[in-house]
Write a protein that holds these residues in place. Structure first.
Motif, PDB file in Angstrom:
ATOM      1  N   VAL A 104       1.079  -1.229   0.040  1.00 37.98           N
ATOM      2  CA  VAL A 104      -0.270   0.071   0.157  1.00 37.98           C
ATOM      3  C   VAL A 104       0.868   1.296   0.258  1.00 37.98           C
ATOM      4  O   VAL A 104       0.512   2.267  -0.550  1.00 37.98           O
ATOM      5  CB  VAL A 104      -0.942   0.103   1.089  1.00 37.98           C
ATOM      6  N   LEU A 105       1.930   1.401   0.812  1.00 37.18           N
ATOM      7  CA  LEU A 105       2.960   2.133   0.705  1.00 37.18           C
ATOM      8  C   LEU A 105       3.503   2.582  -0.415  1.00 37.18           C
ATOM      9  O   LEU A 105       3.768   4.076  -1.132  1.00 37.18           O
ATOM     10  CB  LEU A 105       4.027   2.047   1.798  1.00 37.18           C
ATOM     11  N   GLY A 106       3.844   1.583  -1.125  1.00 37.97           N
ATOM     12  CA  GLY A 106       4.294   1.854  -2.651  1.00 37.97           C
ATOM     13  C   GLY A 106       3.512   2.224  -3.589  1.00 37.97           C
ATOM     14  O   GLY A 106       3.863   3.320  -4.513  1.00 37.97           O
ATOM     15  N   LEU A 107       2.208   1.710  -3.528  1.00 41.64           N
ATOM     16  CA  LEU A 107       1.042   2.366  -4.236  1.00 41.64           C
ATOM     17  C   LEU A 107       0.884   4.008  -3.981  1.00 41.64           C
ATOM     18  O   LEU A 107       0.719   4.681  -4.996  1.00 41.64           O
ATOM     19  CB  LEU A 107      -0.255   1.821  -4.204  1.00 41.64           C
ATOM     20  N   LEU A 108       0.955   4.303  -2.717  1.00 35.80           N
ATOM     21  CA  LEU A 108       0.985   5.771  -2.178  1.00 35.80           C
ATOM     22  C   LEU A 108       2.029   6.574  -3.088  1.00 35.80           C
ATOM     23  O   LEU A 108       1.691   7.528  -3.426  1.00 35.80           O
ATOM     24  CB  LEU A 108       1.081   5.709  -0.631  1.00 35.80           C
ATOM     25  N   LEU A 109       3.088   5.856  -3.015  1.00 35.57           N
ATOM     26  CA  LEU A 109       4.418   6.750  -3.702  1.00 35.57           C
ATOM     27  C   LEU A 109       3.985   7.160  -5.084  1.00 35.57           C
ATOM     28  O   LEU A 109       4.231   8.181  -5.290  1.00 35.57           O
ATOM     29  CB  LEU A 109       5.588   5.880  -3.434  1.00 35.57           C
ATOM     30  N   ILE A 110       3.386   5.850  -5.732  1.00 34.21           N
ATOM     31  CA  ILE A 110       3.219   6.123  -7.157  1.00 34.21           C
ATOM     32  C   ILE A 110       1.878   7.156  -7.377  1.00 34.21           C
ATOM     33  O   ILE A 110       2.162   7.865  -8.272  1.00 34.21           O
ATOM     34  CB  ILE A 110       2.455   4.601  -7.895  1.00 34.21           C
ATOM     35  N   LEU A 111       0.981   7.194  -6.502  1.00 31.19           N
ATOM     36  CA  LEU A 111      -0.133   8.067  -6.456  1.00 31.19           C
ATOM     37  C   LEU A 111       0.299   9.372  -6.410  1.00 31.19           C
ATOM     38  O   LEU A 111      -0.155  10.300  -6.974  1.00 31.19           O
ATOM     39  CB  LEU A 111      -1.180   7.604  -5.900  1.00 31.19           C
ATOM     40  N   ILE A 112       1.417   9.590  -5.327  1.00 37.77           N
ATOM     41  CA  ILE A 112       1.826  10.943  -5.122  1.00 37.77           C
ATOM     42  C   ILE A 112       2.627  11.561  -6.264  1.00 37.77           C
ATOM     43  O   ILE A 112       2.574  12.756  -6.632  1.00 37.77           O
ATOM     44  CB  ILE A 112       2.661  11.021  -4.026  1.00 37.77           C
ATOM     45  N   LEU A 113       3.349  10.456  -6.960  1.00 43.96           N
ATOM     46  CA  LEU A 113       4.049  11.166  -8.164  1.00 43.96           C
ATOM     47  C   LEU A 113       3.375  11.487  -9.117  1.00 43.96           C
ATOM     48  O   LEU A 113       3.470  12.466  -9.953  1.00 43.96           O
ATOM     49  CB  LEU A 113       5.321   9.988  -8.415  1.00 43.96           C
ATOM     50  N   SER A 114       2.247  10.540  -9.503  1.00 43.50           N
ATOM     51  CA  SER A 114       1.190  10.843 -10.320  1.00 43.50           C
ATOM     52  C   SER A 114       0.607  11.878 -10.489  1.00 43.50           C
ATOM     53  O   SER A 114       0.432  12.755 -11.432  1.00 43.50           O
ATOM     54  CB  SER A 114       0.598   9.391 -10.589  1.00 43.50           C
ATOM     55  N   TYR A 115      -0.157  12.351  -9.224  1.00 42.23           N
ATOM     56  CA  TYR A 115      -0.988  13.464  -8.997  1.00 42.23           C
ATOM     57  C   TYR A 115       0.078  14.820  -8.859  1.00 42.23           C
ATOM     58  O   TYR A 115      -0.420  15.842  -9.105  1.00 42.23           O
ATOM     59  CB  TYR A 115      -1.777  13.541  -7.798  1.00 42.23           C
ATOM     60  N   ARG A 116       1.476  14.611  -8.500  1.00 39.14           N
ATOM     61  CA  ARG A 116       2.272  15.785  -8.554  1.00 39.14           C
ATOM     62  C   ARG A 116       2.348  16.217 -10.190  1.00 39.14           C
ATOM     63  O   ARG A 116       2.370  17.244 -10.449  1.00 39.14           O
ATOM     64  CB  ARG A 116       3.394  15.456  -8.070  1.00 39.14           C
ATOM     65  N   GLN A 117       2.595  15.125 -11.078  1.00 38.90           N
ATOM     66  CA  GLN A 117       2.511  15.562 -12.470  1.00 38.90           C
ATOM     67  C   GLN A 117       1.259  16.331 -13.037  1.00 38.90           C
ATOM     68  O   GLN A 117       1.261  17.341 -13.791  1.00 38.90           O
ATOM     69  CB  GLN A 117       2.618  14.264 -13.359  1.00 38.90           C
ATOM     70  N   THR A 118       0.073  15.548 -12.404  1.00 36.68           N
ATOM     71  CA  THR A 118      -1.420  16.286 -12.839  1.00 36.68           C
ATOM     72  C   THR A 118      -1.420  17.718 -12.400  1.00 36.68           C
ATOM     73  O   THR A 118      -2.036  18.566 -13.113  1.00 36.68           O
ATOM     74  CB  THR A 118      -2.405  15.387 -12.161  1.00 36.68           C
ATOM     75  N   ILE A 119      -0.951  18.116 -11.115  1.00 35.25           N
ATOM     76  CA  ILE A 119      -0.891  19.536 -10.670  1.00 35.25           C
ATOM     77  C   ILE A 119      -0.203  20.369 -11.608  1.00 35.25           C
ATOM     78  O   ILE A 119      -0.957  21.528 -11.826  1.00 35.25           O
ATOM     79  CB  ILE A 119      -0.253  19.477  -9.235  1.00 35.25           C
ATOM     80  N   PHE A 120       1.136  19.921 -12.085  1.00 33.50           N
ATOM     81  CA  PHE A 120       1.709  20.855 -12.958  1.00 33.50           C
ATOM     82  C   PHE A 120       1.047  20.838 -14.467  1.00 33.50           C
ATOM     83  O   PHE A 120       1.083  22.169 -15.065  1.00 33.50           O
ATOM     84  CB  PHE A 120       3.164  20.219 -13.246  1.00 33.50           C
ATOM     85  N   ALA A 121       0.648  19.778 -14.863  1.00 37.35           N
ATOM     86  CA  ALA A 121      -0.165  19.822 -16.123  1.00 37.35           C
ATOM     87  C   ALA A 121      -1.240  20.272 -16.171  1.00 37.35           C
ATOM     88  O   ALA A 121      -1.859  20.929 -17.280  1.00 37.35           O
ATOM     89  CB  ALA A 121      -0.105  18.101 -16.628  1.00 37.35           C
ATOM     90  N   TYR A 122      -2.187  20.541 -15.126  1.00 30.87           N
ATOM     91  CA  TYR A 122      -3.441  21.076 -14.928  1.00 30.87           C
ATOM     92  C   TYR A 122      -3.759  21.906 -13.859  1.00 30.87           C
ATOM     93  O   TYR A 122      -4.126  21.775 -12.754  1.00 30.87           O
ATOM     94  CB  TYR A 122      -4.559  20.130 -14.899  1.00 30.87           C
ATOM     95  N   PRO A 123      -2.887  23.236 -13.944  1.00 35.02           N
ATOM     96  CA  PRO A 123      -2.633  24.178 -12.649  1.00 35.02           C
ATOM     97  C   PRO A 123      -4.292  24.663 -12.439  1.00 35.02           C
ATOM     98  O   PRO A 123      -4.205  25.218 -11.499  1.00 35.02           O
ATOM     99  CB  PRO A 123      -1.754  25.163 -13.187  1.00 35.02           C
ATOM    100  N   ALA A 124      -4.904  24.713 -13.255  1.00 37.71           N
ATOM    101  CA  ALA A 124      -6.400  25.388 -12.914  1.00 37.71           C
ATOM    102  C   ALA A 124      -7.280  24.469 -12.080  1.00 37.71           C
ATOM    103  O   ALA A 124      -8.178  24.894 -11.649  1.00 37.71           O
ATOM    104  CB  ALA A 124      -7.385  25.510 -14.124  1.00 37.71           C
ATOM    105  N   GLY A 125      -6.756  23.030 -11.700  1.00 39.36           N
ATOM    106  CA  GLY A 125      -7.446  22.183 -10.900  1.00 39.36           C
ATOM    107  C   GLY A 125      -8.645  21.426 -11.573  1.00 39.36           C
ATOM    108  O   GLY A 125      -8.551  21.236 -12.867  1.00 39.36           O
ATOM    109  N   GLY A 126      -9.184  20.572 -10.746  1.00 41.59           N
ATOM    110  CA  GLY A 126     -10.244  19.718 -11.274  1.00 41.59           C
ATOM    111  C   GLY A 126      -9.941  18.261 -11.598  1.00 41.59           C
ATOM    112  O   GLY A 126     -10.850  17.501 -11.415  1.00 41.59           O
TER     113      GLY A 126
END
Length: 613
Positions: free
Chosen positions: A78-100
């Motif tokens: 579960v910790l490994g999956l958390l790391l993947i999700l954090i890295l992935s959503y970090r990319q989403t934040i910079f790709a879509y800075p308006a949110g959503g």
């Protein structure tokens, strides 16, 4: 008490609950710093520490106590999956800075219907977040005070009401309220973990858990996958930061990314720590006492520290719902802006929050708590499915984006999102196959939600098509005006209405509906005697109905004059001094207004006359 006084009392009560109205220019002051955002947007994810390990153990106990050692490798997975999700959503934040978050990513890269599936799933998830958090908080309270177990639904409903009011006061104020309990919870859990590790290291734990790697005869891959998927309920709420980027102070995307990293680090450390202590202490699930309660009891005994930990755990579980109160209204706003939800979700309230979304969220989550009787275990599978569908679609959408745009280092980004998508897809399928009895209603509810979205959008498009004008060809048509005034007698309200009508046009006609010859003769005689300078048309009603004869007369006027005149129905209406007096009078005017509004393309207006005693 006068109606004005009643409005004043209501207004004062509203101000007491949610505070003074704020100017639109004050919205910048409502943006969140990283520390406040961590409290508001991470409380859901951090609070799942209180039940994530417990969900793993509940599944493993089906194979007996010997299987509890599997909780350690499952927690690390579960910790490994958390790391993947954090890295992935970090990319989403910079790709879509308006949110959503998942809604915008999926809609942009996978199509509108897929985006609506992600958005609908997230809305359902946020409703479930409030229900699960308040139910889990109630469980923590009843663990410490078993006598309250039968009142858990009422406790949960009171907390939902409290959170709704706090959220209506504005995101900055709710963050200020949340910050202390959230950080107190983090401190308490780390204090528990450190104290527990020290006690275990010093040999102060009298427990004999099964050795890691010990053979378990009746364990199966299916059971392990089910336990892993249950533990992944601890990851719900991770996406909230990427959804709520507009709530951050500038630079919003950098602050959101930093908040996401802080949340992931704290959540990972606490989750693994609680899982280790549960294993070392030989803790097994108990319907009337949570795993965290048992660990705290074993570490400190039932003293002051135990009750402090239980208190802050209950508090964070209740307040975790505030993550949904921040994210649900913002997502509803984005869907409404795209014309997939009603326009009321775009309206900011007195405190600059999207108050309609906040109120609807509170109502729906309260209904869920009542329907499930505050049973957390029954709600969590629905809760997890509601968030892992958007997880999967968001990752898939980002994969498509990288393949299309091919930015710098896009292959590394693609690999991260691919691993995340495959992992969350597997977890979603595990949930579906292992807990279908709990989650089957999602497959009925989500298509209905998407159908509602599409129906709303179709209505808005049809409305826009019918209201749109040709700027060159369509011009206002100048007509005359005919005003019809329904009258029930000769009174001051009728006199005022006729005076107003004649100030607009000389083409005014009064209409009276009589039930018998005597009524008609009396009215005609009084009208002639009064002589207001307006022609009176008398209609006979054989069936004692006022509405039907009036409608036939209006049909006639409309047919004869619609081409040359605007038809206005002017309804006299007196307003009583006290609200309760209103029910003592016939509501013919209101019924006529409602019927005309629904049936006729005529102007309908009311002339009020206020009674003063």
């Amino acid at each position: 008490m006068q109606l004005k006084g009643e409005v004043t009392v209501v207004g004062r009560f509203k101000r007491l609950l949610i505070g003074r109205p704020m100017k639109s220019a004050e919205i910048e002051g409502e943006r969140l710093t990283k520390l406040k955002a961590l409290a508001v947007l991470s409380s859901d994810a951090l609070s799942s520490v209180a039940y994530g390990t417990e969900q793993i153990l509940i599944v493993l106990m089906a194979a007996g106590f010997a299987a509890v050692w599997y909780s350690i490798p499952i927690s690390l997975a579960v910790l490994g999956l958390l790391l993947i999700l954090i890295l992935s959503y970090r990319q989403t934040i910079f790709a879509y800075p308006a949110g959503g978050g998942a809604y915008v990513v999926a809609k942009d890269n996978l199509g509108v219907r897929t985006g609506l599936l992600a958005g609908g799933s997230l809305l359902v998830d946020y409703i479930l977040t409030v229900a699960v958090s308040t139910s889990a908080g109630t469980d923590a309270i009843t663990s410490a005070f078993p006598s309250l177990h039968d009142h858990r639904v009422l406790i949960a409903l009171i907390m939902i009401l409290f959170l709704t009011i706090i959220s209506l006061r504005g995101i900055t104020e709710s963050a200020s309220v949340l910050a202390m309990p959230v950080y107190l919870f983090v401190f308490a859990i780390f204090a528990l973990i450190i104290s527990g590790i020290i006690k275990y290291a010093l040999g102060g734990v009298d427990a004999h858990p099964p050795e890691i790697g010990a053979a378990v005869s009746n364990i199966s891959l299916f059971l392990l996958l089910k336990a892993f998927s249950s533990g992944c309920s601890a990851l719900t709420g991770v996406e909230a930061v990427s959804n709520a980027i507009p709530n951050f102070k500038q630079p919003a995307n950098r602050n959101a990314a930093a908040t996401l990293i802080m949340m992931g680090a704290i959540l990972g450390a606490m989750f693994v720590g609680i899982s280790l202590l549960a294993y070392w202490y030989g803790i097994t699930p108990n319907p009337k006492e949570t795993v965290v309660s048992q660990i705290a009891d074993s570490t400190f005994g039932r003293g002051v520290i135990y009750y402090i930990i239980q208190g802050v755990t209950a508090l964070i579980l209740f307040l975790a719902a505030n993550t949904a109160y921040s994210a649900f209204p913002l997502l509803a706003f984005m869907l409404a802006k795209d014309k997939y939800m009603p326009n009321v979700f775009m309206v900011r309230g007195d405190r600059l929050g999207f108050s309609n979304g906040i109120i609807i969220l509170g109502i729906l989550s309260a209904l869920l708590v009542v329907l499930f009787h505050g049973d957390t275990e029954s709600l969590i599978p629905l809760y997890a499915v509601g968030v892992f569908i958007p997880f999967t679609l968001s990752q898939l959408g980002m994969m498509v984006r990288w393949i299309k745009l091919k930015p710098a280092n896009w292959i590394i980004k693609l690999v991260i999102n691919t691993i995340g998508m495959l992992t969350t897809l597997v977890i979603t399928l595990i949930f579906i196959f292992t807990k279908f009895g709990h989650v089957w209603m999602v497959f009925l509810f989500l298509p209905v939600v998407i159908w509602i979205f599409l129906s709303i959008n179709k209505h808005y498009r049809n409305t826009a098509d019918q209201l749109r004008i040709n700027m060159e060809a369509d011009k206002p048509v100048i007509k005359g005006s005919t005003i019809v005034v329904p009258v029930a007698g000769i009174t001051r309200v009728v006199m005022q209405s006729l005076s107003y009508a004649k100030s607009l046009t000389e083409n005014v006609v009064a209409v009276y509906v009589g039930f018998d010859d005597e009524d008609i003769e009396r009215m005609e005689k009084k009208w002639e005697e009064w002589n207001p300078g307006v022609r009176l048309i008398v209609l006979r009603s054989s069936y004692r109905s006022v509405i039907r004869p009036l409608m036939k007369f209006i049909d006639t006027v409309e047919w004869k004059s619609a081409e040359t005149d605007h038809i206005t129905i002017l309804i006299p209406q007196f307003i009583t001094k006290h609200w309760w007096q209103y029910i003592l009078h016939n509501q013919t005017g209101l019924m006529l207004h409602a019927y005309l509004f629904a049936q006729k393309d005529v102007v309908i207006t009311t002339v009020p006359y206020h009674l003063n005693r």
